[in-house]
Design an enzyme around this catalytic site. Structure first.
Site, PDB file in Angstrom:
ATOM      1  N   HIS A 170      -1.400   0.058  -9.922  1.00 28.28           N
ATOM      2  CA  HIS A 170      -2.118  -0.861  -9.013  1.00 28.28           C
ATOM      3  C   HIS A 170      -2.596  -2.109  -9.768  1.00 28.28           C
ATOM      4  CE1 HIS A 170      -4.437  -1.061  -4.969  1.00 28.28           C
ATOM      5  NE2 HIS A 170      -4.176  -2.283  -5.417  1.00 28.28           N
ATOM      6  N   ARG A 183       0.853  -1.182   0.000  1.00 28.41           N
ATOM      7  CA  ARG A 183       0.000   0.000   0.000  1.00 28.41           C
ATOM      8  C   ARG A 183       0.894   1.239   0.000  1.00 28.41           C
ATOM      9  NH1 ARG A 183      -3.536  -2.492  -1.786  1.00 28.41           N
ATOM     10  NH2 ARG A 183      -5.580  -2.955  -0.927  1.00 28.41           N
TER      11      ARG A 183
HETATM   12  P1  NDP Z   1      -2.058 -10.966   5.313  1.00 29.33           P
HETATM   13  O1  NDP Z   1      -2.963 -10.362   6.313  1.00 29.33           O
HETATM   14  O2  NDP Z   1      -2.221 -12.413   4.953  1.00 29.33           O
HETATM   15  O3  NDP Z   1      -0.530 -10.797   5.779  1.00 29.33           O
HETATM   16  C1  NDP Z   1      -0.064  -9.629   6.353  1.00 29.33           C
HETATM   17  C2  NDP Z   1       1.382  -9.840   6.783  1.00 29.33           C
HETATM   18  O4  NDP Z   1       1.889  -8.583   7.252  1.00 29.33           O
HETATM   19  C3  NDP Z   1       1.513 -10.834   7.940  1.00 29.33           C
HETATM   20  O5  NDP Z   1       2.680 -11.611   7.791  1.00 29.33           O
HETATM   21  C4  NDP Z   1       1.631  -9.912   9.152  1.00 29.33           C
HETATM   22  O6  NDP Z   1       2.340 -10.446  10.250  1.00 29.33           O
HETATM   23  C5  NDP Z   1       2.415  -8.763   8.563  1.00 29.33           C
HETATM   24  N1  NDP Z   1       2.235  -7.554   9.383  1.00 29.33           N
HETATM   25  C6  NDP Z   1       1.095  -6.875   9.646  1.00 29.33           C
HETATM   26  N2  NDP Z   1       1.345  -5.856  10.481  1.00 29.33           N
HETATM   27  C7  NDP Z   1       2.678  -5.897  10.754  1.00 29.33           C
HETATM   28  C8  NDP Z   1       3.535  -5.132  11.574  1.00 29.33           C
HETATM   29  N3  NDP Z   1       3.082  -4.086  12.296  1.00 29.33           N
HETATM   30  N4  NDP Z   1       4.832  -5.478  11.636  1.00 29.33           N
HETATM   31  C9  NDP Z   1       5.306  -6.528  10.931  1.00 29.33           C
HETATM   32  N5  NDP Z   1       4.543  -7.310  10.133  1.00 29.33           N
HETATM   33  C10 NDP Z   1       3.235  -6.980  10.055  1.00 29.33           C
HETATM   34  O7  NDP Z   1      -2.154 -10.051   3.996  1.00 29.33           O
HETATM   35  P2  NDP Z   1      -1.947 -10.481   2.474  1.00 29.33           P
HETATM   36  O8  NDP Z   1      -0.624 -11.144   2.359  1.00 29.33           O
HETATM   37  O9  NDP Z   1      -3.136 -11.195   1.964  1.00 29.33           O
HETATM   38  O10 NDP Z   1      -1.941  -9.039   1.762  1.00 29.33           O
HETATM   39  C11 NDP Z   1      -0.958  -8.065   2.074  1.00 29.33           C
HETATM   40  C12 NDP Z   1      -1.323  -6.742   1.441  1.00 29.33           C
HETATM   41  O11 NDP Z   1      -1.101  -6.763   0.026  1.00 29.33           O
HETATM   42  C13 NDP Z   1      -2.795  -6.342   1.538  1.00 29.33           C
HETATM   43  O12 NDP Z   1      -3.129  -5.858   2.814  1.00 29.33           O
HETATM   44  C14 NDP Z   1      -2.890  -5.274   0.474  1.00 29.33           C
HETATM   45  O13 NDP Z   1      -2.568  -4.033   1.049  1.00 29.33           O
HETATM   46  C15 NDP Z   1      -1.804  -5.668  -0.532  1.00 29.33           C
HETATM   47  N6  NDP Z   1      -2.371  -6.065  -1.834  1.00 29.33           N
HETATM   48  C16 NDP Z   1      -1.948  -5.416  -2.961  1.00 29.33           C
HETATM   49  C17 NDP Z   1      -2.423  -5.771  -4.194  1.00 29.33           C
HETATM   50  C18 NDP Z   1      -1.934  -5.086  -5.425  1.00 29.33           C
HETATM   51  O14 NDP Z   1      -2.396  -5.369  -6.530  1.00 29.33           O
HETATM   52  N7  NDP Z   1      -0.987  -4.183  -5.325  1.00 29.33           N
HETATM   53  C19 NDP Z   1      -3.398  -6.859  -4.370  1.00 29.33           C
HETATM   54  C20 NDP Z   1      -3.782  -7.471  -3.117  1.00 29.33           C
HETATM   55  C21 NDP Z   1      -3.282  -7.083  -1.917  1.00 29.33           C
HETATM   56  P3  NDP Z   1       1.835 -11.759  11.023  1.00 29.33           P
HETATM   57  O15 NDP Z   1       2.191 -12.908  10.084  1.00 29.33           O
HETATM   58  O16 NDP Z   1       2.629 -11.780  12.249  1.00 29.33           O
HETATM   59  O17 NDP Z   1       0.354 -11.601  11.222  1.00 29.33           O
END
Ligand code: NDP
Length: 310
Positions: A273, A225
């Site tokens: 995007h 993002r």
């Molecule tokens: P998930 O919720 O499956 O994974 C999120 C990951 O981020 C987890 O490993 C989580 O840690 C980690 N995380 C969250 N907060 C923190 C923090 N404060 N410090 C360290 N690590 C953190 O999300 P997805 O993988 O499904 O998606 C990720 C993002 O990709 C979406 O939120 C979206 O913004 C983006 N996206 C972009 C697209 C595009 O076309 N550009 C398409 C789809 C999504 P933990 O494992 O410990 O929970």
């Protein structure tokens, strides 16, 4: 008979109507699927995407779950009118697309492709690129998308570091977590991929201080993002050479405004995007599986933790 409201931009309805009806029929769920209603109190489920015109969930008094078509839920998770359970999208099609986009953009920088694709002076510089095993790549965020992206990079032979909020153990990936883990990852990686959700904790994560931790010439790739990065800090880091190139798919304002300095910057690649998107066929199955679960009194998949923000 259940009522399912599809609330998304109008262009999505023809893409999703047939796959959703097919998945409902296959699961044996009798439902009325509509893309508008004058009786919100009769709606049992909402299939939701931003910009579909729905921002007040108060009238949906009988709604049992809001099922997001998007993986990122930062636009809805803090909505005070949303009292129903919220599920985000975890979709095999979305994962496939992200795996390909990340692998492609990492390989571009790893192999130094630009020097040969754009070579107006016809330089003959026979310097072979290093092997992937000698290149450290960090993936920040090891969730559904981060894991498939990191797994693809491991498959290509890269030396992959990963970072998450809580400890993770993943084959072939040097996993780190928390504040100390971030120092470890950012001070070592030559290519950094951001696949974090946007939350209060991750906003502006890549700021002046964190950029200064990175080795000179680090490549930053952001399909997560836009607001994960402090734009001004990134522009300063590009000017100083701390960041060698930034490939950005997501932005604070989308579409990226015409006057934004990223557009014309020689060390920035803008993609609109498109890193990946939810695929209707596979996503319809995920949505319907969650409806089936509610009907069967089973726990929802991919439930968003509202306090955590993802
Ligand atoms: P998930 O919720 O499956 O994974 C999120 C990951 O981020 C987890 O490993 C989580 O840690 C980690 N995380 C969250 N907060 C923190 C923090 N404060 N410090 C360290 N690590 C953190 O999300 P997805 O993988 O499904 O998606 C990720 C993002 O990709 C979406 O939120 C979206 O913004 C983006 N996206 C972009 C697209 C595009 O076309 N550009 C398409 C789809 C999504 P933990 O494992 O410990 O929970």
């Amino acid at each position: 008979m259940r009522t399912i409201l599809f609330s998304a931009p109008p262009a999505r309805w023809p893409q999703y109507e047939v796959p959703l009806r097919a998945a409902l029929a296959k699961a044996g769920i009798a439902a009325r699927l509509v893309n508008a209603t004058e009786h919100p109190e009769r709606v049992d489920y909402i299939v939701y995407a931003p910009n579909g015109g729905l921002s007040d969930f108060t009238p949906f008094t009988g709604c049992r779950a809001v099922l997001s078509l998007w993986a990122g839920v930062e636009g809805i998770v803090g909505n005070p009118t949303l009292t129903q359970p919220l599920c985000r999208m975890v979709d095999a099609g979305l994962e496939e697309g992200m795996r390909e986009w990340v692998a492609g953009h990492v390989l571009r920088h790893h192999l130094g492709m630009d020097a040969h694709i754009v070579n107006p002076t016809h330089d003959w510089a026979p310097i072979a690129p290093p092997l992937a095993r000698d290149r450290k790549v960090a993936v920040l965020g090891l969730g559904a998308l981060g894991q498939v992206a990191a797994g693809a990079l491991v498959g290509l032979g890269f030396d992959v570091l990963g970072w998450s909020r809580t400890p993770r153990s993943l084959d072939g990936i040097a996993c780190h977590h928390g504040d100390e883990g971030l120092v470890e990852v950012l001070t070592r990686a030559e290519i950094v991929v951001l696949l974090l959700p946007l939350t209060a904790q991750t906003e502006n994560l890549i700021d002046t201080e964190r950029l200064a931790w990175m080795p000179r010439g680090t490549v930053l790739i952001n399909p997560g993002r836009g607001a994960l990065i402090d734009d001004d800090a990134l522009l300063a880091a590009l000017a100083s050479g701390r960041i060698g190139h930034a490939t950005l798919d997501v932005f604070r304002t989308e579409p990226l405004p015409a006057e934004h300095p990223f557009w014309a910057h020689p060390k920035v690649t803008v993609t609109p995007h498109i890193a990946s998107e939810t695929r209707p066929e596979s996503a319809a199955r995920v949505i319907v599986e969650n409806i089936r679960r509610v009907e069967a009194d089973e726990p929802l998949l991919h439930l968003v933790d509202r306090a955590r923000g993802y």
